[in-house]
Design an enzyme around this catalytic site. Structure first.
Site, PDB file in Angstrom:
ATOM      1  N   HIS A  40     -17.724 -18.313 -27.534  1.00  0.00           N
ATOM      2  CA  HIS A  40     -18.002 -17.501 -28.736  1.00  0.00           C
ATOM      3  C   HIS A  40     -19.332 -16.750 -28.648  1.00  0.00           C
ATOM      4  O   HIS A  40     -20.244 -16.940 -29.444  1.00  0.00           O
ATOM      5  CB  HIS A  40     -17.932 -18.340 -30.013  1.00  0.00           C
ATOM      6  CG  HIS A  40     -18.515 -19.732 -29.934  1.00  0.00           C
ATOM      7  ND1 HIS A  40     -19.801 -19.985 -29.550  1.00  0.00           N
ATOM      8  CD2 HIS A  40     -17.970 -20.945 -30.193  1.00  0.00           C
ATOM      9  CE1 HIS A  40     -20.012 -21.283 -29.580  1.00  0.00           C
ATOM     10  NE2 HIS A  40     -18.924 -21.892 -29.957  1.00  0.00           N
ATOM     11  N   HIS A  46      -9.829 -24.776 -32.868  1.00  0.00           N
ATOM     12  CA  HIS A  46      -9.931 -26.087 -33.515  1.00  0.00           C
ATOM     13  C   HIS A  46      -8.651 -26.354 -34.284  1.00  0.00           C
ATOM     14  O   HIS A  46      -8.407 -25.734 -35.318  1.00  0.00           O
ATOM     15  CB  HIS A  46     -11.142 -26.124 -34.453  1.00  0.00           C
ATOM     16  CG  HIS A  46     -12.433 -25.894 -33.734  1.00  0.00           C
ATOM     17  ND1 HIS A  46     -13.180 -26.924 -33.197  1.00  0.00           N
ATOM     18  CD2 HIS A  46     -13.081 -24.744 -33.414  1.00  0.00           C
ATOM     19  CE1 HIS A  46     -14.248 -26.408 -32.586  1.00  0.00           C
ATOM     20  NE2 HIS A  46     -14.212 -25.095 -32.703  1.00  0.00           N
ATOM     21  N   LYS A  66     -16.224 -30.090 -22.915  1.00  0.00           N
ATOM     22  CA  LYS A  66     -17.047 -29.265 -23.805  1.00  0.00           C
ATOM     23  C   LYS A  66     -18.433 -29.857 -23.941  1.00  0.00           C
ATOM     24  O   LYS A  66     -18.595 -31.032 -24.252  1.00  0.00           O
ATOM     25  CB  LYS A  66     -16.375 -29.198 -25.188  1.00  0.00           C
ATOM     26  CG  LYS A  66     -17.126 -28.403 -26.234  1.00  0.00           C
ATOM     27  CD  LYS A  66     -16.994 -26.906 -26.006  1.00  0.00           C
ATOM     28  CE  LYS A  66     -17.840 -26.105 -26.980  1.00  0.00           C
ATOM     29  NZ  LYS A  66     -17.173 -25.865 -28.245  1.00  0.00           N
ATOM     30  N   HIS A  95     -21.153 -24.725 -25.665  1.00  0.00           N
ATOM     31  CA  HIS A  95     -21.634 -24.188 -26.948  1.00  0.00           C
ATOM     32  C   HIS A  95     -23.085 -23.796 -26.705  1.00  0.00           C
ATOM     33  O   HIS A  95     -23.979 -24.642 -26.738  1.00  0.00           O
ATOM     34  CB  HIS A  95     -21.514 -25.216 -28.075  1.00  0.00           C
ATOM     35  CG  HIS A  95     -21.897 -24.634 -29.403  1.00  0.00           C
ATOM     36  ND1 HIS A  95     -21.007 -24.437 -30.426  1.00  0.00           N
ATOM     37  CD2 HIS A  95     -23.095 -24.145 -29.847  1.00  0.00           C
ATOM     38  CE1 HIS A  95     -21.628 -23.869 -31.448  1.00  0.00           C
ATOM     39  NE2 HIS A  95     -22.900 -23.684 -31.123  1.00  0.00           N
ATOM     40  N   ASP A 111     -12.155 -19.363 -31.681  1.00  0.00           N
ATOM     41  CA  ASP A 111     -13.003 -20.328 -32.392  1.00  0.00           C
ATOM     42  C   ASP A 111     -12.570 -20.447 -33.849  1.00  0.00           C
ATOM     43  O   ASP A 111     -13.400 -20.628 -34.745  1.00  0.00           O
ATOM     44  CB  ASP A 111     -14.491 -19.972 -32.291  1.00  0.00           C
ATOM     45  CG  ASP A 111     -15.375 -21.134 -32.766  1.00  0.00           C
ATOM     46  OD1 ASP A 111     -14.883 -22.278 -32.801  1.00  0.00           O
ATOM     47  OD2 ASP A 111     -16.541 -20.887 -33.114  1.00  0.00           O
ATOM     48  N   HIS A 130     -10.151 -21.052 -27.077  1.00  0.00           N
ATOM     49  CA  HIS A 130     -11.135 -21.873 -27.806  1.00  0.00           C
ATOM     50  C   HIS A 130     -10.671 -21.947 -29.245  1.00  0.00           C
ATOM     51  O   HIS A 130     -10.711 -20.948 -29.966  1.00  0.00           O
ATOM     52  CB  HIS A 130     -12.532 -21.247 -27.761  1.00  0.00           C
ATOM     53  CG  HIS A 130     -13.566 -22.029 -28.551  1.00  0.00           C
ATOM     54  ND1 HIS A 130     -14.806 -22.322 -28.065  1.00  0.00           N
ATOM     55  CD2 HIS A 130     -13.528 -22.578 -29.781  1.00  0.00           C
ATOM     56  CE1 HIS A 130     -15.489 -23.011 -28.958  1.00  0.00           C
ATOM     57  NE2 HIS A 130     -14.729 -23.180 -30.033  1.00  0.00           N
TER      58      HIS A 130
END
Ligand code: NCD
Ligand code: ZN
Length: 346
Positions: A175, A16, A103, A140, A251, A14
């Site tokens: 997360h 970004h 997601k 999420h 994350d 996970h």
């Protein structure tokens, strides 16, 4: 002689990577740490909503690697951003294009989620297509628009309902940040797993917010927010437990300094520059260093049904000071001393 050890090259399930100039600026820090990452789809101005978007994003990542001269083996697995308008055909096409997961961001819950989903159960046909294609649902898990301290726990009934209504759907609760969520995931069928970040094993709410509830360290502010000491302990205990359903997803979420320090702080902790080294410290401190490789390089791949990475990293016991900025972003543990240093082996 300086103590050192090697483990299989890590995954981060996970993260970004961003796009545009920020992608080029932060990518070296990811490639230094990981052989493979699962890149989240919440891009601006447009999310990764279709197979075509995914192909474009894969190309942008490839180009950034070339421009940055990053020759180490590196795979960016891509994800699809679910919206209320996603169709089963979008899933099929994305799956065919090699996208491994979709997601689910509840509408407006975090950074770049204003196109998120209003009601996930209205997307039944999409979720059934995901079951069919073998695509993973990344969740999420927070209820938007409520007290951030309670948002994850309040989401757990939705997670349970998803697991029971879609029994063949593999779900990753992303997360994980509370003791309640740790217990909930552990109680659910084996189709449900959770990713754990570095920062949720290290920090608590008190390091992020002062007694007035104001942010006191913008660079530690993220979604889900860090919780209480008992939560941190539960998350960390699961991280080092050797349970294969809990694996690493940093994350790592870079925002340029001005987006963190200006009015209205963007959510996200940029942990990529220090992720593996911090994990080494955690596993060493908990005296289970022999479980590190499973957490970083085996359990995630196993859950996603992917081959393990082939390369290795070497971790050496050497002190180094974390820079104040990495690619224009203030990293997790900036200015701090870390006792281990990792490097990828050719
Ligand atoms: C992430 C981001 O910046 O894209 N922010 C964060 O606080 N974690 C989005 C997310 O994963 O919630
Ligand atoms: Zn994220």
């Amino acid at each position: 002689m300086t103590p050192s050890f090697t483990i299989r090259a890590p995954d981060c399930f996970h993260t970004h990577l961003r796009n545009g100039a920020l992608l080029g600026a932060v990518l070296p820090y990811y490639v230094r740490q990981f052989a493979r990452v699962l890149a989240m789809p919440n891009l601006k101005p447009r999310e990764v909503r279709t197979a075509e978007d995914a192909e474009r994003y894969a190309e942008a990542i490839r180009q950034a690697r070339v421009e940055q001269g990053l020759s180490e083996p590196f795979t960016a697995l891509l994800t699809l951003f679910l919206t209320d308008a996603t169709t089963p055909l979008d899933i099929e096409e994305a799956h065919r294009a090699g996208v491994v997961a979709a997601k689910y961001y509840p509408l407006g819950v975090t950074t770049n989620s204003d196109a998120g989903v209003r009601d996930i159960f209205a997307l039944g046909p999409v979720l059934r297509q995901m079951e069919e294609s073998g695509m993973v649902l990344c969740v999420h898990g927070e209820v938007p628009g409520i007290n951030a301290a309670l948002a994850e726990e309040a989401f757990l009934p939705t997670l349970q309902r998803l697991a029971f209504e879609f029994p063949r759907l593999r779900i990753v609760f992303e997360h994980i940040s509370t003791a309640a969520a740790v217990a909930c995931v552990a109680s659910l069928p084996k189709t449900v797993a959770a990713s754990i970040t570095v920062h949720h094993a290290c920090i608590t709410r008190a390091q992020v917010f002062n007694v007035f509830g104001d942010i006191c360290d913008a660079h530690l502010y993220c979604k889900p927010i860090a919780k209480e000491e008992a939560d941190r302990r539960a998350v960390r205990q699961m991280m080092t437990s050797g349970d294969p359903r809990f694996f690493f997803g940093s994350d790592s979420a870079p925002h340029p300094r001005a987006m963190k320090e200006g009015a209205g702080c963007a959510a996200g902790v940029f942990s990529a520059p220090v992720a593996i080294e911090t994990l080494v410290e955690i596993f060493e401190e908990d005296q289970v260093l022999e479980r590190l490789e499973d957490f970083t390089s085996r359990f995630g791949a196993q859950f996603y049904g992917l081959e393990r990475n082939t390369g290795c990293i070497e971790c050496t016991c050497t002190d180094w000071v974390v820079p104040e900025e990495c690619g224009g972003v203030v990293p997790f543990r900036h200015g701090g001393t870390i006792h281990w240093q990792m490097r990828r082996l050719p």
